[in-house]
Motif scaffolding. Structure first.
Motif, PDB file in Angstrom:
ATOM      1  N   PRO A  79       3.809   2.378  -3.838  1.00  0.00           N
ATOM      2  CA  PRO A  79       3.803   1.315  -4.857  1.00  0.00           C
ATOM      3  C   PRO A  79       2.447   1.195  -5.567  1.00  0.00           C
ATOM      4  CG  PRO A  79       4.935   0.539  -2.899  1.00  0.00           C
ATOM      5  CD  PRO A  79       4.326   1.876  -2.540  1.00  0.00           C
ATOM      6  N   ALA A 122       0.840  -1.202   0.000  1.00  0.00           N
ATOM      7  CA  ALA A 122       0.000   0.000   0.000  1.00  0.00           C
ATOM      8  C   ALA A 122       0.875   1.253   0.000  1.00  0.00           C
ATOM      9  CB  ALA A 122      -0.910  -0.027   1.219  1.00  0.00           C
ATOM     10  N   GLY A 168      -6.733  -4.277  -4.043  1.00  0.00           N
ATOM     11  CA  GLY A 168      -7.064  -5.153  -2.910  1.00  0.00           C
ATOM     12  C   GLY A 168      -6.093  -5.010  -1.752  1.00  0.00           C
TER      13      GLY A 168
HETATM   14  P1  NBP Z   1       3.549  -6.870   0.119  1.00  0.00           P
HETATM   15  O1  NBP Z   1       2.762  -5.829   0.809  1.00  0.00           O
HETATM   16  O2  NBP Z   1       4.739  -7.424   0.784  1.00  0.00           O
HETATM   17  O3  NBP Z   1       3.995  -6.300  -1.317  1.00  0.00           O
HETATM   18  C1  NBP Z   1       4.827  -7.048  -2.177  1.00  0.00           C
HETATM   19  C2  NBP Z   1       4.346  -6.914  -3.597  1.00  0.00           C
HETATM   20  O4  NBP Z   1       4.358  -5.525  -3.995  1.00  0.00           O
HETATM   21  C3  NBP Z   1       5.280  -7.625  -4.555  1.00  0.00           C
HETATM   22  O5  NBP Z   1       4.511  -8.189  -5.585  1.00  0.00           O
HETATM   23  C4  NBP Z   1       6.168  -6.498  -5.070  1.00  0.00           C
HETATM   24  O6  NBP Z   1       6.772  -6.779  -6.302  1.00  0.00           O
HETATM   25  C5  NBP Z   1       5.140  -5.417  -5.206  1.00  0.00           C
HETATM   26  N1  NBP Z   1       5.704  -4.058  -5.355  1.00  0.00           N
HETATM   27  C6  NBP Z   1       6.321  -3.257  -4.463  1.00  0.00           C
HETATM   28 BR1  NBP Z   1       6.731  -3.719  -2.756  1.00  0.00          BR
HETATM   29  N2  NBP Z   1       6.652  -2.072  -4.948  1.00  0.00           N
HETATM   30  C7  NBP Z   1       6.244  -2.092  -6.223  1.00  0.00           C
HETATM   31  C8  NBP Z   1       6.315  -1.148  -7.273  1.00  0.00           C
HETATM   32  N3  NBP Z   1       6.824   0.067  -7.075  1.00  0.00           N
HETATM   33  N4  NBP Z   1       5.806  -1.503  -8.463  1.00  0.00           N
HETATM   34  C9  NBP Z   1       5.283  -2.720  -8.667  1.00  0.00           C
HETATM   35  N5  NBP Z   1       5.172  -3.653  -7.705  1.00  0.00           N
HETATM   36  C10 NBP Z   1       5.652  -3.353  -6.496  1.00  0.00           C
HETATM   37  O7  NBP Z   1       2.606  -8.088  -0.344  1.00  0.00           O
HETATM   38  P2  NBP Z   1       1.441  -8.850   0.463  1.00  0.00           P
HETATM   39  O8  NBP Z   1       1.820  -9.148   1.854  1.00  0.00           O
HETATM   40  O9  NBP Z   1       1.042  -9.944  -0.456  1.00  0.00           O
HETATM   41  O10 NBP Z   1       0.264  -7.779   0.530  1.00  0.00           O
HETATM   42  C11 NBP Z   1      -0.288  -7.177  -0.644  1.00  0.00           C
HETATM   43  C12 NBP Z   1      -1.288  -6.142  -0.212  1.00  0.00           C
HETATM   44  O11 NBP Z   1      -2.336  -6.784   0.505  1.00  0.00           O
HETATM   45  C13 NBP Z   1      -0.726  -5.078   0.722  1.00  0.00           C
HETATM   46  O12 NBP Z   1      -1.316  -3.848   0.441  1.00  0.00           O
HETATM   47  C14 NBP Z   1      -1.131  -5.560   2.083  1.00  0.00           C
HETATM   48  O13 NBP Z   1      -1.231  -4.508   3.026  1.00  0.00           O
HETATM   49  C15 NBP Z   1      -2.483  -6.176   1.774  1.00  0.00           C
HETATM   50  N6  NBP Z   1      -2.934  -7.189   2.715  1.00  0.00           N
HETATM   51  C16 NBP Z   1      -2.074  -8.075   3.240  1.00  0.00           C
HETATM   52  C17 NBP Z   1      -2.513  -9.045   4.123  1.00  0.00           C
HETATM   53  C18 NBP Z   1      -1.572 -10.058   4.694  1.00  0.00           C
HETATM   54  O14 NBP Z   1      -2.012 -10.828   5.554  1.00  0.00           O
HETATM   55  N7  NBP Z   1      -0.323 -10.110   4.260  1.00  0.00           N
HETATM   56  C19 NBP Z   1      -3.870  -9.105   4.445  1.00  0.00           C
HETATM   57  C20 NBP Z   1      -4.749  -8.219   3.852  1.00  0.00           C
HETATM   58  C21 NBP Z   1      -4.263  -7.265   2.994  1.00  0.00           C
HETATM   59  P3  NBP Z   1       8.182  -7.524  -6.360  1.00  0.00           P
HETATM   60  O15 NBP Z   1       7.882  -8.984  -6.248  1.00  0.00           O
HETATM   61  O16 NBP Z   1       8.718  -7.149  -7.680  1.00  0.00           O
HETATM   62  O17 NBP Z   1       9.016  -7.004  -5.218  1.00  0.00           O
END
Ligand code: NBP
Length: 476
Positions: free
Chosen positions: A80, A77, A101
């Motif tokens: 990015p 969030a 999402g």
């Molecule tokens: P992360 O929040 O750890 O984000 C990693 C992803 O973001 C990777 O695919 C990464 O690509 C991509 N990314 C980033 Br960092 N900077 C970018 C940029 N400038 N351009 C393009 N892609 C970029 O992943 P997550 O834990 O799967 O969570 C995803 C979202 O869902 C977040 O907003 C999070 O708050 C939300 N969420 C998470 C949970 C949970 O339990 N984890 C629950 C509910 C919601 P890369 O692979 O190239 O580094």
């Protein structure tokens, strides 16, 4: 290239699992990630779960989607998310849709929606709760955005959401940032719920004198009744767990510093702006904050006061009283959260159906609980309920809990056990019930030092007393 019904960009843990969930439900899913290795990994590991269309460039990703296109963005969030939107928006055509999402702040979602609307694109900011397990097997989904967007996206989301009694845990929340707002308050309520459970554990351990494994049994019993919920269930499992390295109760080897990612803080910040007293959520956020101030805690550790000692604190029936205090305080925390949703809806022009929110939180998410059926029933009986506290069932439960709730708060104070969640919930309850509040004195003080005026109980208008003069009253 095969055309996909939906695309997911951002294939870290959440995006990957959402993509698999769509695929397992028979939807062809286009895949994209900034680092292409993640895309390849997903297909290698899970390619047999459904139809995936892996792509490496933004152009390929967009080309792989059926029109109107639906791109789910699951990246970190903040900046990015903006970067990804800016990467894809210029490649899209009118009527295409970007679905965020991630855990965006609802004000960012409002800004993005307005911006993309001007560019003839649809934007859906959606809350997704349930962590990685939920994303894969059925989350609770809280989509905002236009009704037009939901009409085409909703069936796909409802397909992959958790279901309870055949009802999907997904519904259209309201325009622009409504989905992310409701997800934020959901997380705030989750903080409050966790804090109340933590206080219950502390009291059971240090006031009742039970060991962690015995407390696990208490929680297991509670989980067969009105407190039945995911959080109570996992609490029992944690308390029953022994650390493999030391054999100690696991809870005793975990550092007592609770961290936070920010949605609880956002909830309280928004509540302050809206003027909504969400004291239970605020106390939960502050309790985590206190736990992290280790220097401050070390400096204060020798201050006088009772040391928790169950021999002094325990009273017959205290464990049962804690169950009642927990239930009553939980009602208050949810009442405060729903008040915030109502106030947010009024402020930002959303039409949010409170009962529908309780309905979609029954499964998939962290606060899933039997209790939410009660809230659903309360709003079904009266959609304009001024507060959950006055619903017949909850009012009755609060009435039944009176003596227990007060004795638990008193026992905690006497034993030196911090119980900010329980005591602030009781104070909120008593404040709402009170015929007169000492706010009259506060307002009089404001008039005394700042000429802020006051209203009277016996006639209309604003008044000021000439405190520095002859103390006569003038009309303001
Ligand atoms: P992360 O929040 O750890 O984000 C990693 C992803 O973001 C990777 O695919 C990464 O690509 C991509 N990314 C980033 Br960092 N900077 C970018 C940029 N400038 N351009 C393009 N892609 C970029 O992943 P997550 O834990 O799967 O969570 C995803 C979202 O869902 C977040 O907003 C999070 O708050 C939300 N969420 C998470 C949970 C949970 O339990 N984890 C629950 C509910 C919601 P890369 O692979 O190239 O580094």
């Amino acid at each position: 290239m095969e055309q996909a019904q939906i695309g997911v960009t951002g294939l870290a843990v959440m995006g990957r699992n959402l993509a698999r969930n769509f695929a397992r439900h028979g939807h062809a899913v286009a895949l994209h990630n900034r680092t292409a290795a993640r895309t390849r990994e997903l297909v290698e590991q899970f390619g047999d779960e459904g139809t995936f269309v892996p792509t490496e460039t933004a152009e390929e990703f967009v080309a792989a989607l059926e029109r109107p296109r639906k791109l789910v963005v699951m990246v970190k969030a903040g900046a990015p998310t903006d970067a990804v939107i800016e990467e894809f928006a210029p490649l899209l055509e009118p009527g295409d849709m970007i679905i965020d999402g991630g855990n965006a702040h609802f004000l960012d979602t409002r800004r993005r929606e307005a911006d993309l609307r001007r560019r003839n694109l649809l934007f859906v900011g959606t809350g997704v709760s349930g962590g990685e397990e939920g994303a894969l097997n059925g989350p609770s989904i809280m989509p905002g955005g236009s009704a037009e967007a939901y009409a085409s996206l909703g069936p796909l989301l409802e397909d992959i959401a958790a279901t309870v009694d055949g009802t999907p845990c997904c519904t259209h929340v309201g325009a622009d940032g409504a989905g992310h707002f409701v997800k934020m308050v959901h997380n705030g309520i989750e903080y409050a719920d966790m804090q109340l459970i933590a206080e219950s554990y502390d009291l059971l351990r240090h006031a009742v004198g039970l060991e962690p494994a015995e407390i696990a049994e208490v929680f297991r019993t509670w989980n067969t009744g009105r407190l039945e919920s995911y959080l109570i269930e996992i609490t029992a499992e944690i308390l029953d767990h022994a650390d493999p390295a030391t054999g100690q109760p696991f809870v005793d080897v975990v550092l007592d510093r609770a961290e936070q990612k920010g949605t609880g803080r956002w909830t309280v910040q928004s509540a302050l702006d809206l003027g909504v007293p969400v004291a239970g959520i605020a106390e939960a956020v502050f309790a985590r904050s206190v736990s992290g101030h280790t220097g401050l805690r070390a400096a204060a550790a020798g201050l006088p006061g009772p040391r928790p000692n169950s021999a002094d604190a325990s009273e017959p029936g205290l464990a049962d009283a804690i169950e009642k205090a927990l239930y009553a305080s939980k009602i208050v925390a949810y009442a405060q959260g729903f008040h915030q949703i109502e106030a947010g809806a009024a402020e930002y022009g959303w039409e949010i159906d409170a009962g529908a929110m309780a309905t979609i939180w029954r499964g998939g998410c962290i606060i899933r609980a039997r209790f939410l059926d009660r809230i659903r029933a309360a709003y079904a009986a009266d959609p304009h309920l001024p507060t959950l506290l006055t619903d017949e069932h909850f009012a009755q439960a609060l009435g039944d809990a009176q003596d227990a709730w007060r004795s638990v708060v008193a026992a905690a104070a006497r034993a030196g056990i911090p119980a900010p969640g329980f005591s602030s919930a009781l104070a909120y309850y008593d404040a709402l019930r009170a015929g007169r509040l000492p706010a009259a004195l506060t307002q009089a003080q404001r008039d005394f030092f700042g000429a802020h005026t006051y209203r009277r109980t016996d006639r209309d208008g604003s008044f000021h007393t000439l405190w520095g003069g002859d103390r006569s009253e003038v009309t303001a």
